[in-house]
Design a protein around this motif. Sequence first.
Motif, PDB file in Angstrom:
ATOM      1  N   GLY A  15       0.696  -1.357   0.105  1.00  0.00           N
ATOM      2  CA  GLY A  15      -0.027  -0.066   0.029  1.00  0.00           C
ATOM      3  C   GLY A  15       0.859   1.339   0.152  1.00  0.00           C
ATOM      4  O   GLY A  15       0.385   2.154  -0.824  1.00  0.00           O
ATOM      5  N   ALA A  16       1.937   1.264   0.878  1.00  0.00           N
ATOM      6  CA  ALA A  16       2.843   2.366   0.977  1.00  0.00           C
ATOM      7  C   ALA A  16       3.397   2.646  -0.500  1.00  0.00           C
ATOM      8  O   ALA A  16       3.648   3.935  -0.954  1.00  0.00           O
ATOM      9  N   PHE A  17       3.745   1.391  -1.243  1.00  0.00           N
ATOM     10  CA  PHE A  17       4.455   1.765  -2.440  1.00  0.00           C
ATOM     11  C   PHE A  17       3.402   2.249  -3.463  1.00  0.00           C
ATOM     12  O   PHE A  17       3.475   3.277  -4.431  1.00  0.00           O
ATOM     13  N   LEU A  18       2.074   1.852  -3.439  1.00  0.00           N
ATOM     14  CA  LEU A  18       0.873   2.130  -4.454  1.00  0.00           C
ATOM     15  C   LEU A  18       0.349   3.626  -3.932  1.00  0.00           C
ATOM     16  O   LEU A  18       0.052   4.277  -5.033  1.00  0.00           O
ATOM     17  N   ASP A  19       0.826   4.097  -2.885  1.00  0.00           N
ATOM     18  CA  ASP A  19       0.016   5.316  -2.471  1.00  0.00           C
ATOM     19  C   ASP A  19       1.310   6.667  -3.032  1.00  0.00           C
ATOM     20  O   ASP A  19       1.079   7.555  -3.008  1.00  0.00           O
ATOM     21  N   ARG A  20       2.462   6.017  -3.416  1.00  0.00           N
ATOM     22  CA  ARG A  20       3.321   7.035  -3.720  1.00  0.00           C
ATOM     23  C   ARG A  20       2.981   7.872  -5.032  1.00  0.00           C
ATOM     24  O   ARG A  20       3.290   9.018  -5.324  1.00  0.00           O
ATOM     25  N   ALA A  21       2.347   7.293  -5.998  1.00  0.00           N
ATOM     26  CA  ALA A  21       1.781   7.869  -7.117  1.00  0.00           C
ATOM     27  C   ALA A  21       0.950   6.858  -7.816  1.00  0.00           C
ATOM     28  O   ALA A  21       0.983   5.617  -7.593  1.00  0.00           O
ATOM     29  N   PRO A  22      -0.083   7.245  -8.714  1.00  0.00           N
ATOM     30  CA  PRO A  22      -0.634   5.984  -9.747  1.00  0.00           C
ATOM     31  C   PRO A  22       0.318   4.993 -10.290  1.00  0.00           C
ATOM     32  O   PRO A  22       1.562   5.460 -10.774  1.00  0.00           O
ATOM     33  N   LEU A  23      -0.147   3.695 -10.090  1.00  0.00           N
ATOM     34  CA  LEU A  23       0.828   2.816 -10.534  1.00  0.00           C
ATOM     35  C   LEU A  23       1.393   3.068 -12.100  1.00  0.00           C
ATOM     36  O   LEU A  23       2.527   2.909 -12.324  1.00  0.00           O
ATOM     37  N   THR A  24       0.468   3.499 -12.966  1.00  0.00           N
ATOM     38  CA  THR A  24       0.711   3.654 -14.417  1.00  0.00           C
ATOM     39  C   THR A  24       1.988   4.645 -14.470  1.00  0.00           C
ATOM     40  O   THR A  24       2.804   4.634 -15.263  1.00  0.00           O
ATOM     41  N   ASP A  41      23.896   2.096 -12.867  1.00  0.00           N
ATOM     42  CA  ASP A  41      22.900   3.067 -12.529  1.00  0.00           C
ATOM     43  C   ASP A  41      21.475   2.525 -11.768  1.00  0.00           C
ATOM     44  O   ASP A  41      20.889   3.301 -11.119  1.00  0.00           O
ATOM     45  N   VAL A  42      21.372   1.135 -12.179  1.00  0.00           N
ATOM     46  CA  VAL A  42      20.191   0.440 -11.772  1.00  0.00           C
ATOM     47  C   VAL A  42      19.967   0.534 -10.224  1.00  0.00           C
ATOM     48  O   VAL A  42      18.841   0.865  -9.968  1.00  0.00           O
ATOM     49  N   ASP A  43      20.815   0.172  -9.271  1.00  0.00           N
ATOM     50  CA  ASP A  43      20.359   0.311  -7.874  1.00  0.00           C
ATOM     51  C   ASP A  43      20.045   1.586  -7.663  1.00  0.00           C
ATOM     52  O   ASP A  43      18.855   1.546  -6.786  1.00  0.00           O
ATOM     53  N   ALA A  44      20.480   2.535  -7.945  1.00  0.00           N
ATOM     54  CA  ALA A  44      20.027   4.083  -7.464  1.00  0.00           C
ATOM     55  C   ALA A  44      18.743   4.374  -7.899  1.00  0.00           C
ATOM     56  O   ALA A  44      17.717   4.753  -7.396  1.00  0.00           O
ATOM     57  N   LEU A  45      18.508   3.833  -9.186  1.00  0.00           N
ATOM     58  CA  LEU A  45      17.072   3.955  -9.808  1.00  0.00           C
ATOM     59  C   LEU A  45      15.967   3.265  -9.219  1.00  0.00           C
ATOM     60  O   LEU A  45      14.862   3.952  -8.902  1.00  0.00           O
ATOM     61  N   LEU A  46      16.562   2.086  -8.908  1.00  0.00           N
ATOM     62  CA  LEU A  46      15.247   1.130  -8.021  1.00  0.00           C
ATOM     63  C   LEU A  46      15.090   1.746  -6.750  1.00  0.00           C
ATOM     64  O   LEU A  46      13.968   1.931  -6.293  1.00  0.00           O
ATOM     65  N   LYS A  47      16.123   2.154  -6.138  1.00  0.00           N
ATOM     66  CA  LYS A  47      16.126   2.462  -4.713  1.00  0.00           C
ATOM     67  C   LYS A  47      14.916   4.114  -4.791  1.00  0.00           C
ATOM     68  O   LYS A  47      14.037   4.150  -4.081  1.00  0.00           O
ATOM     69  N   ASP A  48      15.223   4.794  -5.688  1.00  0.00           N
ATOM     70  CA  ASP A  48      14.549   6.065  -5.913  1.00  0.00           C
ATOM     71  C   ASP A  48      12.990   5.926  -6.283  1.00  0.00           C
ATOM     72  O   ASP A  48      12.022   6.463  -5.949  1.00  0.00           O
ATOM     73  N   ALA A  49      12.808   4.678  -6.845  1.00  0.00           N
ATOM     74  CA  ALA A  49      11.338   4.418  -7.452  1.00  0.00           C
ATOM     75  C   ALA A  49      10.801   3.281  -6.143  1.00  0.00           C
ATOM     76  O   ALA A  49       9.679   3.074  -6.580  1.00  0.00           O
ATOM     77  N   GLY A  50      11.521   2.975  -5.091  1.00  0.00           N
ATOM     78  CA  GLY A  50      10.739   2.388  -4.136  1.00  0.00           C
ATOM     79  C   GLY A  50      10.706   0.721  -4.386  1.00  0.00           C
ATOM     80  O   GLY A  50      10.071  -0.048  -4.051  1.00  0.00           O
ATOM     81  N   ILE A  51      11.729   0.269  -5.449  1.00  0.00           N
ATOM     82  CA  ILE A  51      11.562  -1.252  -5.860  1.00  0.00           C
ATOM     83  C   ILE A  51      12.538  -1.732  -5.106  1.00  0.00           C
ATOM     84  O   ILE A  51      13.960  -1.487  -4.898  1.00  0.00           O
ATOM     85  N   SER A  52      12.112  -2.957  -4.464  1.00  0.00           N
ATOM     86  CA  SER A  52      13.291  -3.551  -3.834  1.00  0.00           C
ATOM     87  C   SER A  52      12.538  -5.147  -3.594  1.00  0.00           C
ATOM     88  O   SER A  52      11.557  -5.620  -3.876  1.00  0.00           O
TER      89      SER A  52
END
Length: 221
Positions: A15-24, A41-52
């Motif tokens: 829910g916290a991830f989905l509340d960041r912004a509309p999923l699309t 670059d990938v690790d930093a981009l994923l962290k910024d996007a909340g992907i883990s």
Amino acid sequence: MQGGDDFSSALKSLGAFLDRAPLTDSIATLEEALEDATRADVDALLKDAGISPQLLGAAMIVRDRIGRVSDVIHATAIVLSLSELLQPGEVLARPSLGAGNDPSRPFDLETDRRVAEFKLARWKGKDAMRKRQTFKDLVHLAAEESERVAQLFVIGERPIRFLKTTKSSAGWGLDRFQPTQRLFEERFGTLDMTIADFTNGPGAHVEVIDLEDRLPQLFAS
């Protein structure tokens, strides 16, 4: 992870991830950020996007549980509607509240006075399989040979409008349901008949009812 606490935690994380912004939007932003990226670059981009990995695990846990939500909706809507739908003295047979078909209970709801099916998905414009399943239920209700009232409960006007106006054929509607095709041909004739002609003709005695309109208090929340 197992157990109710893990599910609650997973649901909170997702829910916290989905509340960041509309999923699309989140996916589009990540796609754009990954263009021309390198491994560095990938690790930093994923962290910024909340992907883990934790998000992946949480999503899989939630999906495993949430897959049964349609069953919860189906069972809950039927039992909540009983006090409003049943007439004084009307006697229930054992209902069919869960997924799957029990040959001994061909309808979701049977009483000494009615048979009924419930189709409780909200149609959103691309509903081919929902159309077929709804028409299949209509055919079975129409073919029921007792003198009981037959009712098909749906959500919204779209299913009703489809059944009453579509030019799609019964053959198209029953394309995935061969036993019902045979039943239709035995009882009602050619599968070239349109669904609308069937609904307004041989199936006209089946009441097609918008449950949300009939019992708005069930859906007020």
